[in-house]
Design an enzyme around this catalytic site. Sequence first.
Site, PDB file in Angstrom:
ATOM      1  NE  ARG A   1      -9.379  43.289 -11.119  1.00  0.00           N
ATOM      2  CZ  ARG A   1      -8.598  44.163 -12.059  1.00  0.00           C
ATOM      3  NH1 ARG A   1      -8.716  44.141 -13.491  1.00  0.00           N
ATOM      4  NH2 ARG A   1      -7.657  45.043 -11.817  1.00  0.00           N
TER       5      ARG A   1
ATOM      6  CB  SER B   1      -9.209  42.265  -3.845  1.00  0.00           C
ATOM      7  OG  SER B   1      -7.924  42.778  -3.924  1.00  0.00           O
TER       8      SER B   1
ATOM      9  CD  GLU C   1     -11.461  41.791  -7.347  1.00  0.00           C
ATOM     10  OE1 GLU C   1     -11.456  42.957  -6.954  1.00  0.00           O
ATOM     11  OE2 GLU C   1     -10.432  41.320  -7.730  1.00  0.00           O
TER      12      GLU C   1
END
Length: 263
Positions: free
Chosen positions: A142, A184, A254
């Site tokens: 990510r 998330s 995130e």
Amino acid sequence: MNYKKINFAKYSSIKIGPIINVAILDQCSDYSKEFHIIGGCNNILVGPNPPKLMMLSKKFNYIKIENNLLKIGGATPSGQIVSFCKKNNISNFEFLAHLPGKLGGLVFMNAGVKEYEIFNNLVEITTCSHKKKKCEIDFTYRKTDIKEPILEASFKIEKGFNSQRVLDLKKMRSNQPSDPSAGSCFKNPPQHFAGKLIEELKIKGIPYGSMEFSTQHANFLINKGDGQFKDAISLINKVQKEVYSQFNIKMELEIEILDKNYL
Ligand SMILES: Cc1cc2nc3c(=O)[nH]c(=O)nc-3n(C[C@H](O)[C@H](O)[C@H](O)COP(=O)(O)OP(=O)(O)OC[C@H]3O[C@@H](n4cnc5c(N)ncnc54)[C@H](O)[C@@H]3O)c2cc1C
């Protein structure tokens, strides 16, 4: 340069944010480093004092096959990519069926589900100043080191769209809340699951205004109505503080928070 008035309480997936003018990148001459680029805002929480924002124009919404590569414009939504791949019997993009975003945001985040990640089949990206091959980009879970707006990305083509994979990934999502969120909230810390740590705090389901960590999946910060930025921030701060004091673990975000006072 053109601007578009965007209501972030409607545009963003978490349904929070001000109504502001966002600059439109149509030509590379429109771009300067003072702007923060946004895509579909599925991973972003916009505060009342955001930096100057810019988004790609509709010109960058396209998919084509050229020189045996799949070339996708930075403003192309994930759903459109999946439809194209299904129609043309192309494999490896099925995971985008239930993953919201536009191509630029998906590549910048190296978005993915389980072993399927957008970088798996990436060949190169195009920005205003250069083309960069996959091997020239630093990427991990990510995260990438891309510094400029992604205008286009090219991918290897493998045949065989897998409809069963779409169904399997949809099933995997059934434990995720359908309320507005930005996906998330925290990254999984090494050797831990963010959701499990939040569960331990016994904070899920406790509302701060209209915001709460979901009872269905503790790592999803959801908006149950007219959620406010300040409540989202209070919950995020509380989790970070308590996980650190109880388990000595740093909870890295995130989602990205765009607000001058928060940075
Ligand atoms: C319900 C839900 C489920 C989700 N599930 C997943 C999941 O399973 N896996 C996963 O990886 N993510 C997931 N996400 C997060 C989100 O889908 C991804 O992060 C996606 O990549 C965001 O794309 P976007 O276009 O909305 O980008 P944005 O949210 O607008 O931006 C994200 C980042 O990308 C940068 N960016 C955007 N466009 C460009 C561009 N053209 N050039 C350079 N940088 C750019 C922005 O500056 C920002 O830093 C989920 C989100 C939601 C709401």
